[in-house]
Design an enzyme around this catalytic site. Sequence first.
Site, mmCIF file in Angstrom:
data_model
loop_
_atom_site.group_PDB
_atom_site.id
_atom_site.type_symbol
_atom_site.label_atom_id
_atom_site.label_comp_id
_atom_site.label_asym_id
_atom_site.label_seq_id
_atom_site.Cartn_x
_atom_site.Cartn_y
_atom_site.Cartn_z
ATOM 1 N N HIS A 1 46.308 25.434 25.679
ATOM 2 C CA HIS A 1 45.382 25.886 26.463
ATOM 3 C C HIS A 1 45.039 27.367 25.875
ATOM 4 O O HIS A 1 44.021 27.949 26.016
ATOM 5 C CB HIS A 1 45.766 26.242 27.734
ATOM 6 N N ASP A 2 46.084 27.830 24.883
ATOM 7 C CA ASP A 2 45.683 29.005 24.058
ATOM 8 C C ASP A 2 45.384 28.845 22.655
ATOM 9 O O ASP A 2 45.728 29.814 22.097
ATOM 10 C CB ASP A 2 47.024 30.035 24.356
ATOM 11 N N LYS B 1 43.408 31.723 20.813
ATOM 12 C CA LYS B 1 44.113 32.819 20.243
ATOM 13 C C LYS B 1 44.019 33.058 18.843
ATOM 14 O O LYS B 1 44.426 33.932 18.165
ATOM 15 C CB LYS B 1 45.557 33.034 20.947
ATOM 16 N N HIS C 1 39.667 34.441 24.215
ATOM 17 C CA HIS C 1 40.400 33.248 23.863
ATOM 18 C C HIS C 1 40.002 32.103 24.693
ATOM 19 O O HIS C 1 40.075 30.844 23.886
ATOM 20 C CB HIS C 1 41.786 33.606 23.600
ATOM 21 N N HIS D 1 41.879 30.757 32.758
ATOM 22 C CA HIS D 1 41.861 31.992 33.447
ATOM 23 C C HIS D 1 40.996 32.180 34.486
ATOM 24 O O HIS D 1 40.836 33.386 35.083
ATOM 25 C CB HIS D 1 41.741 32.734 32.303
ATOM 26 N N ASP E 1 50.439 28.474 34.242
ATOM 27 C CA ASP E 1 50.359 29.625 33.352
ATOM 28 C C ASP E 1 50.903 30.944 33.717
ATOM 29 O O ASP E 1 51.613 31.644 33.267
ATOM 30 C CB ASP E 1 49.022 29.785 32.965
#
Length: 347
Positions: free
Chosen positions: A208-209, A212, A237, A262, A290
């Site tokens: 999910h990141d 970044k 991101h 997010h 998260d």
Amino acid sequence: MATIPAPRCRKHAPNMNKHRIMIVEDEAIVSMELRYMVESMGYEVAGTASSGDDAVARANELVPDLILMDILLQGDRDGIDAAEEIRRDKSIPIIYVTAFADDATLQRAKITSPYGYVIKPIQYKELNTAIEIALYKHRADMQMQGHIEKLHKTIEGIINAMAKTVEIRDPYTAGHQRRVARLAKMISEHLGLTQAEVDGVYMASMIHDIGKLSIPSEILSKPGKLSETEFNILKIHPESGFEILKNIEFPWPIAEMVLQHHEKLNGSGYPSGMKGDEMLAGARVMVVSDVVEAMASHRPYRAALGIGRAIEEITQNRGILYDPEVVDACIKLVNTPGFDLNTELDK
């Protein structure tokens, strides 16, 4: 009465690989006729049963290659009920051999995904053809399942490689994605999502990141509070992750879940300000997972706040920022006797 041909010499039987067939029939004479026909075709009779309960027990014991199942059986459980339980627990193809051909019975039978439906009185040639086709189809299904499992493992390997790439770039959050994925998987299972949905949430959470990778390392590793400009850079991101993943044809909407991880229920999240059901169910699980993992773990700019503070956060904002069903599932998991969230996340 079944039509039975003259006995055939075993060496000329059409199928000599000795597939094992179980016969479920409550009429002794019909059961004997089926045995005679099955053996004359070159198959082995693994065993017989005369009731639904007995059929389930014998299937688990014998694990035959195929079952010939009568529908009207002794006892409270008929052949369709027995077949449904057998197919749920074992991958055994089933052919119904029955006198019932009404629409209601056929509709019930379809739910169990039978490999054939032979109407009594039984014709030797018809039964022989049904058995050969069922065995062939089941073999093809098993090969396809093997290919799917292999593809799934390949995708999982690619996902893991992507996750490790992110963690190498951002060592301060090493393991974060993995721990979020484990928590998201547990929540998804607790919510009763299908195995395919659980797998999708897990895979998306694992990367999910990934967006970044586009964020400068000095921002990711900054020990103090981010400036407004730095935070605005960090907020891109999810979109960067979507751009990386959008053209990969995963079996699940991974790119979309990554984009939404997010977002918040009331529209206060980013990048799109989605609300409620505009978000995918998997993304709503990821949001809670998260937040809980991030608050429970150490970050470059603060010490870990702890599980208690994380649960307080999602409880206070249940139905506001976070999906209430997901919050309830998460809290119930944490409160399960013997369940240690820190231990589970670090496995």
